[in-house]
Design an enzyme around this catalytic site. Structure first.
Site, mmCIF file in Angstrom:
data_model
loop_
_atom_site.group_PDB
_atom_site.id
_atom_site.type_symbol
_atom_site.label_atom_id
_atom_site.label_comp_id
_atom_site.label_asym_id
_atom_site.label_seq_id
_atom_site.Cartn_x
_atom_site.Cartn_y
_atom_site.Cartn_z
ATOM 1 N N TYR A 145 0.704 -1.300 0.215
ATOM 2 C CA TYR A 145 -0.390 -0.347 0.106
ATOM 3 C C TYR A 145 1.110 1.115 0.172
ATOM 4 C CZ TYR A 145 -4.848 -3.025 1.720
ATOM 5 O OH TYR A 145 -5.569 -3.479 1.182
ATOM 6 N N THR A 171 -1.791 -2.657 -4.079
ATOM 7 C CA THR A 171 -3.277 -3.006 -4.046
ATOM 8 C C THR A 171 -3.726 -1.272 -4.738
ATOM 9 O OG1 THR A 171 -3.106 -4.634 -2.916
ATOM 10 C CG2 THR A 171 -4.794 -3.575 -2.863
ATOM 11 N N HIS A 269 -11.308 -7.290 -4.122
ATOM 12 C CA HIS A 269 -10.895 -7.169 -2.456
ATOM 13 C C HIS A 269 -11.560 -8.330 -1.748
ATOM 14 C CE1 HIS A 269 -7.660 -4.264 -0.016
ATOM 15 N NE2 HIS A 269 -8.003 -5.256 0.697
HETATM 16 C C1 LIG Z 1 -9.713 -9.930 6.672
HETATM 17 C C2 LIG Z 1 -8.422 -9.188 5.186
HETATM 18 C C3 LIG Z 1 -7.632 -8.248 5.006
HETATM 19 C C4 LIG Z 1 -6.486 -8.339 3.784
HETATM 20 N N1 LIG Z 1 -5.912 -7.282 3.902
HETATM 21 C C5 LIG Z 1 -5.310 -7.427 2.968
HETATM 22 C C6 LIG Z 1 -3.827 -5.832 2.683
HETATM 23 O O1 LIG Z 1 -3.844 -5.822 3.664
HETATM 24 N N2 LIG Z 1 -3.823 -5.947 1.327
HETATM 25 C C7 LIG Z 1 -4.459 -6.962 0.088
HETATM 26 O O2 LIG Z 1 -4.057 -6.246 -1.000
HETATM 27 N N3 LIG Z 1 -5.483 -7.530 0.004
HETATM 28 C C8 LIG Z 1 -6.225 -7.507 1.438
HETATM 29 N N4 LIG Z 1 -7.445 -8.419 1.110
HETATM 30 C C9 LIG Z 1 -7.728 -8.628 0.363
HETATM 31 C C10 LIG Z 1 -7.587 -10.557 0.258
HETATM 32 O O3 LIG Z 1 -5.639 -10.194 -0.145
HETATM 33 C C11 LIG Z 1 -8.639 -10.872 -1.194
HETATM 34 O O4 LIG Z 1 -8.562 -10.218 -2.303
HETATM 35 C C12 LIG Z 1 -9.912 -11.657 -0.689
HETATM 36 O O5 LIG Z 1 -9.530 -11.983 0.535
HETATM 37 C C13 LIG Z 1 -9.681 -12.622 -1.846
HETATM 38 O O6 LIG Z 1 -10.718 -13.452 -1.272
HETATM 39 P P1 LIG Z 1 -11.325 -13.990 -0.656
HETATM 40 O O7 LIG Z 1 -10.820 -13.597 0.969
HETATM 41 O O8 LIG Z 1 -12.757 -14.763 -1.162
HETATM 42 O O9 LIG Z 1 -10.138 -15.929 -1.117
HETATM 43 C C14 LIG Z 1 -7.658 -8.352 2.945
HETATM 44 C C15 LIG Z 1 -8.579 -9.859 2.833
HETATM 45 C C16 LIG Z 1 -9.121 -9.698 4.263
HETATM 46 C C17 LIG Z 1 -10.840 -10.812 4.464
#
Ligand SMILES: Cc1cc2nc3c(=O)[nH]c(=O)nc-3n(C[C@H](O)[C@H](O)[C@H](O)COP(=O)(O)O)c2cc1C
Length: 374
Positions: A145, A171, A269
């Protein structure tokens, strides 16, 4: 001193990723459950990410030669044991005391790639050391980020390079946080001792004085949000390949390809930012078509079955990423739980390939699919 991982076991009653999710509820308090499970708004996109994969139907071929088949693939010049990576998920020590370290050991042991979040609760160097100690490990990438302090961002990139990360994942779908009602209802907070340790030392963002009637978002916060110029700035300060995560529009994909981005991750996301955004299964084909094989396209969101992985590849993805399922495994049994999740999905993918008549991933094609992602 090296942190010793907890040794836990997975109950035999857990046979798939949905079982892991259900069991994880027992291990997470309301605060953590809202954070990991929640999505934006009415959670329409969160739910639809899953049902979109379900809506695609598989059309198998029979009597193919399958002996000697495998799930191996290559990505940015690296061999992966299977087309899966751990998605960047922040604050994993909220799910289990071993946090990102457990995920790293599990992923490395299974040859699964890993993307570490900027907001990890474990130092990026510690994770890299654990992951890279395994000679069979897959690719290790660092999710970025962009911070308001570009000098700090540059130092963070240099730390990731020095620690052995092989690519940066910028991201781009979260210039602001999504409006997540579940978190607001529980008053989500990070417990003492859990924080984004890799951002220690970052000075607070200086806020701009707001005149009456001005917007705290548009007239203050969003002055620091990344733009296409920042992508090029990032490319100019690193020798690592830069991928963009959170692309859903083919025009953005074309623009990314034009400026030499190394890869794209089609993602909403996990339904946590813009509610009612299209599902990733819906978005994927147009993105694949837009980039015409010039760069790899990965996808995440709602992947819970080996059949989902197969469908993503049939739509043109090079690999998939897993977000919440790894967290559920982590909450249930630390490193063993994450490894169990990855193993289940890999076994399911192998069985799906065999039943579809595909010995290798090169045999997986769009002709294997019928229907449209709902
Ligand atoms: C609790 C949580 C925290 C996340 N934190 C980040 C992050 O710090 N950076 C990021 O690029 N995506 C983040 N994501 C998105 C994930 O990288 C990913 O795109 C997403 O969880 C995929 O969907 P799924 O949970 O259905 O597999 C986060 C997702 C969740 C559920």
């Amino acid at each position: 001193m090296m942190h010793r991982l907890q040794r836990q076991t997975v109950p035999a009653s857990i046979v798939n990723l949905a079982d892991h999710e259900q069991q994880a509820r027992q291990h997470l308090d309301d605060n953590a459950w809202a954070y990991f499970g929640g999505g934006a708004g009415d959670e329409i996109t969160l739910r639809a990410n899953r049902t979109a994969w379900d809506a695609l139907r598989l059309q198998p071929r029979v009597l193919q030669r399958l002996a000697g088949g495998h799930t191996r693939t290559t990505l940015l010049g690296r061999t992966l044991a299977h087309p899966m990576m751990l998605a960047p998920v922040a604050f994993q020590r909220l799910a289990h005391i071993d946090g990102e370290l457990a995920s790293a050991y599990a992923a490395a042991a299974l040859g699964t790639g890993m993307v570490l979040s900027t907001q990890a609760s474990t130092p990026l160097e510690t994770v890299a050391q654990a992951f890279l100690a395994d000679v069979g490990s897959g690719p290790l990438w660092f999710q970025l980020y962009l911070q308001h302090d570009r000098g700090f961002t540059r130092t963070l990139v240099q730390r990731a390079e020095a620690a052995g990360y092989e690519a940066l994942v910028l991201t781009v779908d979260a210039p602001v946080s999504g409006i997540r009602d579940r978190e607001r209802r529980v008053g989500f907070h990070l417990p003492p001792g859990i924080r984004a340790v890799n951002l220690d030392g970052l000075s607070p963002r200086p806020s701009r004085p707001l005149q009456a009637g001005r917007s705290a978002l548009f007239d203050d916060l969003l002055h620091d949000a990344p733009t296409w110029d920042d992508v090029q700035w990032l490319q100019s300060i690193t020798h690592l390949p830069v991928l963009l995560k959170g692309v859903l529009h083919p025009d953005d994909a074309r623009q990314a390809a034009a400026i030499g981005v190394a890869g794209l991750i089609v993602s909403n996301h996990g339904g946590r930012t813009l509610d009612t955004a299209l599902t990733t299964a819906q978005a994927l084909p147009a993105i694949v078509q837009a980039v015409q094989g010039r760069l790899p396209v990965l996808v995440d969101g709602g992947i819970r079955r080996g059949t989902d992985v197969f469908k993503a590849l049939a739509l043109g993805a090079s690999a998939v990423l897993l977000g919440r399922p790894a967290i559920h495994g982590l909450a249930n049994a630390g490193a063993v739980g994450v490894a169990h999740v990855l193993r289940l999905l890999r076994d399911e993918l192998e069985a799906t390939m065999a039943l579809m008549g595909c010995a290798t991933l090169a045999d997986v094609a769009a002709a294997n699919l019928l229907g449209n992602p709902a």
